[in-house]
Motif scaffolding. Structure first.
Motif, PDB file in Angstrom:
ATOM      1  N   GLU A   1      -3.584   5.659   0.490  1.00  0.00           N
ATOM      2  CA  GLU A   1      -4.183   4.480   0.492  1.00  0.00           C
ATOM      3  C   GLU A   1      -5.067   4.107   1.226  1.00  0.00           C
ATOM      4  O   GLU A   1      -6.400   3.331   2.321  1.00  0.00           O
ATOM      5  CB  GLU A   1      -3.652   2.833  -0.489  1.00  0.00           C
TER       6      GLU A   1
ATOM      7  N   PHE B   1       0.812  -0.760   0.407  1.00  0.00           N
ATOM      8  CA  PHE B   1      -0.420   0.174   0.146  1.00  0.00           C
ATOM      9  C   PHE B   1       0.813   1.147   0.266  1.00  0.00           C
ATOM     10  O   PHE B   1       1.672   1.447   0.913  1.00  0.00           O
ATOM     11  CB  PHE B   1      -0.679   0.540   1.029  1.00  0.00           C
TER      12      PHE B   1
ATOM     13  N   PHE C   1      -9.408  -4.481  -0.193  1.00  0.00           N
ATOM     14  CA  PHE C   1      -9.058  -3.272  -1.227  1.00  0.00           C
ATOM     15  C   PHE C   1      -7.614  -3.609  -2.030  1.00  0.00           C
ATOM     16  O   PHE C   1      -7.361  -3.264  -3.238  1.00  0.00           O
ATOM     17  CB  PHE C   1      -8.416  -1.820  -0.092  1.00  0.00           C
ATOM     18  N   TYR C   2      -7.070  -4.548  -1.717  1.00  0.00           N
ATOM     19  CA  TYR C   2      -4.860  -5.477  -2.559  1.00  0.00           C
ATOM     20  C   TYR C   2      -5.666  -5.641  -3.070  1.00  0.00           C
ATOM     21  O   TYR C   2      -5.251  -5.402  -4.661  1.00  0.00           O
ATOM     22  CB  TYR C   2      -3.958  -5.100  -1.494  1.00  0.00           C
ATOM     23  N   THR C   3      -6.882  -6.469  -2.911  1.00  0.00           N
ATOM     24  CA  THR C   3      -7.398  -7.907  -4.468  1.00  0.00           C
ATOM     25  C   THR C   3      -7.743  -6.745  -4.984  1.00  0.00           C
ATOM     26  O   THR C   3      -7.656  -7.395  -6.227  1.00  0.00           O
ATOM     27  CB  THR C   3      -8.162  -8.636  -3.603  1.00  0.00           C
ATOM     28  N   LYS C   4      -9.158  -5.775  -4.938  1.00  0.00           N
ATOM     29  CA  LYS C   4      -9.406  -4.705  -5.715  1.00  0.00           C
ATOM     30  C   LYS C   4      -8.243  -4.753  -6.163  1.00  0.00           C
ATOM     31  O   LYS C   4      -9.025  -4.160  -7.904  1.00  0.00           O
ATOM     32  CB  LYS C   4     -11.000  -4.302  -5.089  1.00  0.00           C
ATOM     33  N   ASN C   5      -7.635  -3.868  -6.121  1.00  0.00           N
ATOM     34  CA  ASN C   5      -6.779  -3.416  -7.135  1.00  0.00           C
ATOM     35  C   ASN C   5      -5.970  -3.874  -7.763  1.00  0.00           C
ATOM     36  O   ASN C   5      -5.797  -3.266  -8.700  1.00  0.00           O
ATOM     37  CB  ASN C   5      -5.164  -2.254  -6.027  1.00  0.00           C
ATOM     38  N   ILE C   6      -5.637  -5.402  -7.395  1.00  0.00           N
ATOM     39  CA  ILE C   6      -4.858  -6.072  -7.924  1.00  0.00           C
ATOM     40  C   ILE C   6      -5.893  -6.829  -9.423  1.00  0.00           C
ATOM     41  O   ILE C   6      -4.840  -6.825 -10.296  1.00  0.00           O
ATOM     42  CB  ILE C   6      -4.595  -7.131  -7.547  1.00  0.00           C
TER      43      ILE C   6
ATOM     44  N   LYS D   1      -7.806  -5.755 -10.727  1.00  0.00           N
ATOM     45  CA  LYS D   1      -8.325  -3.771 -11.800  1.00  0.00           C
ATOM     46  C   LYS D   1      -7.280  -4.476 -12.870  1.00  0.00           C
ATOM     47  O   LYS D   1      -7.381  -3.146 -13.753  1.00  0.00           O
ATOM     48  CB  LYS D   1      -8.221  -2.543 -11.537  1.00  0.00           C
ATOM     49  N   LYS D   2      -5.710  -3.987 -12.047  1.00  0.00           N
ATOM     50  CA  LYS D   2      -4.670  -4.568 -12.985  1.00  0.00           C
ATOM     51  C   LYS D   2      -4.847  -5.254 -14.284  1.00  0.00           C
ATOM     52  O   LYS D   2      -3.699  -5.239 -15.396  1.00  0.00           O
ATOM     53  CB  LYS D   2      -3.279  -4.408 -12.931  1.00  0.00           C
TER      54      LYS D   2
END
Length: 273
Positions: A237, A233, A263-268, A270-271
């Motif tokens: 964040e 993070f 939060f981390y999982t969703k951002n990953i 998205k990538k």
């Protein structure tokens, strides 16, 4: 069990064998567990049967798992036990607990005096079958019990606290002094109660991500999460999630760790979209 019977038995250190002999404590444990007729009870590591016999007086559906062939043979010498319990001679870490359910509606109650050297490993094996378990009463060395029940802002609060408390409501219900066992261990023990959540207390997308974040945070627990979780993070964040980046691992709640994980999982995700 007669407290001197173990003297004729060669204790196997690699099995972590310490046999409960204190009758008052045995009665207290049985009272706490409160076994009932027809309940599907699994006892891990019955030893010489100090808990097995009194449970059998109240229950007619008992299975014991014993890794030591000599001890399982000893239990089978007793005709009452031989006729009324199911003895599985195996390492409990290799047992598929789902196969021990009489039917899908007959969940398991699990009890046991867990060997100190494999207690955490065995516990997480049991967690794999949490959907089949009604409750568990397990004995651990007191230091491990403190970690399992550890609360935020406390030294005992750590990786084990979070990953176990994600699965169950956990409470230490009885302290057991070392002199209650033979041979006498160097540490005291505690009986710990586990009540599995029917639904996870907090939703997470990925258990592995939660585990990785918690591990990283507590692996550097003296550092603030701004530093210990810098690979996961950015400071902004933490602020988005309302978590103070100056806090340390032991100051973060289970709910907050789940929020960080999601939060981390969703951002990953998205990538890769």
């Amino acid at each position: 069990m007669n407290k001197y019977i173990y003297k004729n038995y060669k204790v196997k250190k690699f099995f972590g064998q310490n046999f409960l002999i204190d009758k008052k404590l045995i009665n207290s444990i049985i009272s706490i567990i409160n076994p009932k007729l027809n309940q599907n009870i699994i006892e891990i590591g019955p030893g010489f049967g100090s808990l097995t016999y009194p449970i059998l007086k109240k229950n007619n559906n008992l299975t014991v798992i014993e890794i030591d062939k000599n001890l399982s043979s000893y239990l089978l010498l007793n005709n009452i036990l031989k006729k009324n319990i199911n003895i599985i001679e195996s390492d409990a870490r290799k047992i598929n607990l789902s196969k021990l359910c009489n039917n899908k509606k007959k969940s398991l109650r699990i009890i046991g005096n867990l060997p100190y050297n494999i207690s955490i490993q065995l516990l997480f094996h049991l967690f794999k079958y949490i959907e089949y378990i009604d409750d568990m009463y397990l004995m651990f060395q007191k230091e491990v019990a403190n970690r399992l029940t550890g609360k935020i802002n406390n030294k005992s609060y750590g990786k084990l606290s979070i990953m176990a408390q994600y699965k169950c409501y956990i409470k230490s219900v009885l302290d057991i002094p070392s002199i209650a066992f033979r041979p006498i261990p160097k540490v005291n023990s505690s009986l710990v109660y586990f009540l599995p959540y029917k639904k996870p207390k907090y939703f997470i997308y990925c258990k592995k991500t939660l585990n990785n974040i918690v591990f990283s945070a507590f692996n550097q627990r003296r550092k603030t999460i701004k530093k210990s979780l810098k690979n996961f993070f950015k400071i902004k964040e933490f602020k988005i999630l309302g978590i103070n980046e100056k806090l340390r691992a032991e100051n973060i709640t289970l709910k907050q760790y789940c929020s960080l994980s999601n939060f981390y999982t969703k951002n990953i995700l998205k990538k890769y979209k």
